[in-house]
Design a protein around this motif. Sequence first.
Motif, PDB file in Angstrom:
ATOM      1  N   ARG A 209       0.801  -1.220   0.000  1.00 45.51           N
ATOM      2  CA  ARG A 209       0.000   0.000   0.000  1.00 45.51           C
ATOM      3  C   ARG A 209       0.835   1.272   0.000  1.00 45.51           C
ATOM      4  O   ARG A 209       0.309   2.353  -0.258  1.00 45.51           O
ATOM      5  CB  ARG A 209      -0.918   0.034   1.226  1.00 45.51           C
ATOM      6  N   HIS A 210       2.117   1.162   0.298  1.00 45.89           N
ATOM      7  CA  HIS A 210       2.936   2.368   0.458  1.00 45.89           C
ATOM      8  C   HIS A 210       4.203   2.297  -0.402  1.00 45.89           C
ATOM      9  O   HIS A 210       5.320   2.156   0.112  1.00 45.89           O
ATOM     10  CB  HIS A 210       3.300   2.568   1.926  1.00 45.89           C
ATOM     11  N   PRO A 211       4.043   2.422  -1.719  1.00 47.11           N
ATOM     12  CA  PRO A 211       5.221   2.391  -2.598  1.00 47.11           C
ATOM     13  C   PRO A 211       6.175   3.552  -2.345  1.00 47.11           C
ATOM     14  O   PRO A 211       7.347   3.477  -2.723  1.00 47.11           O
ATOM     15  CB  PRO A 211       4.608   2.463  -4.001  1.00 47.11           C
ATOM     16  N   GLU A 212       5.696   4.608  -1.681  1.00 45.39           N
ATOM     17  CA  GLU A 212       6.554   5.768  -1.439  1.00 45.39           C
ATOM     18  C   GLU A 212       7.732   5.440  -0.529  1.00 45.39           C
ATOM     19  O   GLU A 212       8.757   6.143  -0.547  1.00 45.39           O
ATOM     20  CB  GLU A 212       5.741   6.920  -0.854  1.00 45.39           C
ATOM     21  N   VAL A 213       7.634   4.384   0.276  1.00 43.88           N
ATOM     22  CA  VAL A 213       8.745   4.065   1.182  1.00 43.88           C
ATOM     23  C   VAL A 213       9.903   3.399   0.449  1.00 43.88           C
ATOM     24  O   VAL A 213      10.956   3.166   1.047  1.00 43.88           O
ATOM     25  CB  VAL A 213       8.280   3.172   2.355  1.00 43.88           C
ATOM     26  N   PHE A 214       9.731   3.098  -0.830  1.00 41.44           N
ATOM     27  CA  PHE A 214      10.804   2.471  -1.604  1.00 41.44           C
ATOM     28  C   PHE A 214      11.751   3.499  -2.230  1.00 41.44           C
ATOM     29  O   PHE A 214      12.667   3.126  -2.948  1.00 41.44           O
ATOM     30  CB  PHE A 214      10.216   1.575  -2.695  1.00 41.44           C
ATOM     31  N   THR A 215      11.550   4.766  -1.998  1.00 38.84           N
ATOM     32  CA  THR A 215      12.431   5.787  -2.571  1.00 38.84           C
ATOM     33  C   THR A 215      13.678   5.952  -1.718  1.00 38.84           C
ATOM     34  O   THR A 215      13.671   5.729  -0.511  1.00 38.84           O
ATOM     35  CB  THR A 215      11.704   7.144  -2.668  1.00 38.84           C
ATOM     36  N   PHE A 216      14.775   6.361  -2.383  1.00 44.84           N
ATOM     37  CA  PHE A 216      16.032   6.565  -1.670  1.00 44.84           C
ATOM     38  C   PHE A 216      15.904   7.727  -0.697  1.00 44.84           C
ATOM     39  O   PHE A 216      15.148   8.676  -0.916  1.00 44.84           O
ATOM     40  CB  PHE A 216      17.167   6.848  -2.653  1.00 44.84           C
ATOM     41  N   LEU A 217      16.676   7.671   0.390  1.00 51.80           N
ATOM     42  CA  LEU A 217      16.711   8.795   1.322  1.00 51.80           C
ATOM     43  C   LEU A 217      17.332  10.023   0.672  1.00 51.80           C
ATOM     44  O   LEU A 217      16.889  11.148   0.887  1.00 51.80           O
ATOM     45  CB  LEU A 217      17.518   8.424   2.573  1.00 51.80           C
ATOM     46  N   LEU A 218      18.363   9.819  -0.136  1.00 53.21           N
ATOM     47  CA  LEU A 218      19.056  10.942  -0.765  1.00 53.21           C
ATOM     48  C   LEU A 218      18.175  11.524  -1.870  1.00 53.21           C
ATOM     49  O   LEU A 218      17.867  10.839  -2.848  1.00 53.21           O
ATOM     50  CB  LEU A 218      20.392  10.494  -1.353  1.00 53.21           C
ATOM     51  N   PRO A 219      17.761  12.791  -1.761  1.00 56.61           N
ATOM     52  CA  PRO A 219      16.979  13.398  -2.837  1.00 56.61           C
ATOM     53  C   PRO A 219      17.775  13.435  -4.139  1.00 56.61           C
ATOM     54  O   PRO A 219      18.993  13.643  -4.131  1.00 56.61           O
ATOM     55  CB  PRO A 219      16.706  14.818  -2.319  1.00 56.61           C
ATOM     56  N   ALA A 220      17.102  13.227  -5.257  1.00 60.34           N
ATOM     57  CA  ALA A 220      17.779  13.165  -6.549  1.00 60.34           C
ATOM     58  C   ALA A 220      18.546  14.443  -6.863  1.00 60.34           C
ATOM     59  O   ALA A 220      19.619  14.401  -7.473  1.00 60.34           O
ATOM     60  CB  ALA A 220      16.767  12.864  -7.656  1.00 60.34           C
ATOM     61  N   ASP A 221      18.023  15.595  -6.414  1.00 56.56           N
ATOM     62  CA  ASP A 221      18.685  16.847  -6.752  1.00 56.56           C
ATOM     63  C   ASP A 221      19.962  17.087  -5.939  1.00 56.56           C
ATOM     64  O   ASP A 221      20.673  18.061  -6.159  1.00 56.56           O
ATOM     65  CB  ASP A 221      17.734  18.034  -6.609  1.00 56.56           C
TER      66      ASP A 221
END
Length: 657
Positions: free
Chosen positions: A438-450
Motif C-alpha cells: 500500500r505504500h510504494p513511497e517508502v521504496f524511494t532513496f533517502l538521498l533526494p535526486a537533486d
Amino acid sequence: MINRLLVANRGEIARRVFATCRALGVETVAVHSDADADAPFVAEADRAVRLPGHTPAETYLRIDLILDAARKAGADAVHPGYGFLAENAEFAGAVTDAGLIWVGPPAKAIAAMGDKMAAKALLADAGVPMLSTWTDADQVTGFPVLVKAAAGGGGRGMRVVREAAGLAEAVASARREAAAAFGDGTVFIERYVEGGRHVEVQIFGDSHGTVLALGERDCSIQRRHQKIVEEAPAVLARELRDRLHAAAVAAGRAVEYVGAGTVEFLLGPDGEFFFLEMNTRLQVEHPVTEAVTGLDLVRLQLLVAEGEPLPLAATPPVDGHAIEVRLCAEDPAEGFRPATGTLHRFAIPGVVGEFDPTKGLRLDSGVTGGSTVSVHYDSMLAKLVAWAPTRAGAARALARALAGAELHGVATNRDLLVRILRSPEFAAVEIDTGFLDRHPEVFTFLLPADQLPQVALAAALASAADRRAGARVLGGLPSGWRNVPAFPQFTRYAGTDGEVEVRYRLDRAGGLAEWSTSTGVSPAVTLVEATPDRVTLDVDGLRRVFRVHRMGSEFFVDGPDGAASLTELPRLPLPTTELAAGSLLAPLPGAVTRVHVEVGRRVAAGDLLLTLEAMKLEHPVLAPTDGVVAALPVPAGGQVDTGTVLAVVDPDEEAPQ
C-alpha cells in the motif's frame, strides 16, 4: 550442567548464543562451512570444526557431520539457533541419543508442531482459533489463499494466490522453494486474511510443568512474507492481549512444551485472531522481548535445558518499547533482489550493546567491516534494536541510527527501513502484512535526486585532496592548478540513476572557483574543507558534511540526507563485447532451477522464462517485452555468475518500447 556448548548454526545467532555463554562461563564450539571459515562467529568461538563444503545441504543441514563435530570438540550440549536444523525432530532426537544435552524443546513437541496440518488439528482441540485449511488444491473453496510450506518458516515457500488460475503454479513453486530451504517440499493452503496483523506470543516452558507467556510482538511489516520490522509490546487492547497470551499458553501445554517457543497469530481487522504456526525455537526477533522484559532468553534456554525451573512465576511486566529492524543485503527497488560482495565498511553510530538485553541501541550482527556476503545463505546482515520509554522514541532513535550508518560495498534495505520508521502510518500504528504493497513511497532513496550532484562533487574533491596528499612535488598547490586557468577538471561517475559528470576548478587557495554537472543542477557552493575522507560544503548558505570512503574506483559518500555509492568511470573506456539485443543477465550468482520455455517460443512481456535460485530464495526471470525466445544458453541445473546471459528474447518490431 552444560560446560561446552556447540552451536549448530552460523552468523549472528551463533554470536548471540556465544555472548551469553561467555557471561556464564560456558565454553563454545562453532561449526562452519568453507564459505564461513573467516566469519566473525568462527573467530569468537573457543573451538571451531570445519564442515567441508559451501552450501547448507553440504554443511549445516548434515546431522552426521554436526554430531561428529560435537564428539571431536568434546561438547556436552547442542544449541540449534534458528533455521537449518533448529526445528528438525530427527536432529533433536539424534542429539539426545548421542548423550548430549539438547537446548530446545523435546523432539516429540518439535514433531507435533513441525507437521503444521497435524498441529492445527491438535491445537484446535485445545481451543486455539484456526483458519480454513486445505491440503489439496482442488478442495479450495474461495480466494484469496496463502500457499505455505509445511516444514520450516521464515516466509520461504509462501505464495499469495488471488485467482484459481494461478494456484497450480504457486503450489509447484512453493514446493521447490520449501524443498531447497528445508529438505521437505510439502505444502498446504489456508485462507488469506486481507489487512491482517502478524502478532506472536513468546512462550517458555520448563520440565516441571510450567508454561508462561513472556509477552507478545507485532511483526506485521514484511517483505516476501518475511518479517523486517518487529516490535514489543504490540499495540493492543488489554483484553485482546490477555486472550492471545491464554491461547499461546494453551498451545504450549497441549504439547508439554519445554524451552523457548513462539506461537504466531493472524489478527484480523475485526479483532478476531487465528493460529498460524508454532515455532519450536528461539525467534530472530527475540531481542525486542529481551529489551522490554530485561530477560536473557538464551540464558533461560540453557537453564531449562539443565533441568532447572523457570525463575519466574508469571508474565513479566513490560518496561518501555522496543523496535527491531532486519538489515539485509538486498535491493528493495529490484524486487528485494539479494546482493552479494564485500562489505567494505559496517559502522552504526550510537550502539551501546551487542547480543544482550540493552536499554538503548543494540546491534546483533553476523558481519563486520570486510566480511564477504556470499550467495549460499540468507541475506540478513544484522538486527538493530532500539529501546525507549515510548514507541515514538524508539522509532526515532532507530531511524536516526540507521540513517547515519556507514554501509559500504553491498546494497542494503537501509533506506526502506528508515522510510518505514518515519512514515506517518507507522507512527499511527496503521500497519498490517500488506503495508509495503500500500505504500510504494517508502521504496524511494533517502538521498533526494537533486542532491546527487553535490555528492559527486564531494567525491571528486575528496579524490583531489587524496592526490595532493600523496604528491611528491608541489603538494601545497591544489589539484589541477594552472597559472592561466583553462579547462576545469572533470570526473564521470556511474550511480544508481545513471551517469553524472562533475566539472570543477580550484583557485590557488584551494577554494572552489567554479563547478557544474551534467545534470544542470549546480547551486551556489563554497568549499569549506576537503580531505581524502571528509568534505564540507556550504550549499546556498547551508553547511553540509560528506563522509567519503574510497575503495579503488568505488566511492561511498554518506551525507546529512542520505548515502550514495558512485563508480568512477575511466576517461578512455576500453572496448567491450556487445550483447545481443534482448539479452537477460543473471543479477547475482545462483543456479537455474527451471526453464519454463523453449527456443522459438513466442512470449509476452512479463511471461516467466526461467527461475533462478540464490540465497535460499527463488527469483523469476521474466520476458522484458513481447517477442520470440532466441536463446537459452543455461540449462536447468546450471550454475551462473553475475552477468551471465540467461536468455535472449528477440523483441517484436511492433512491440511498444
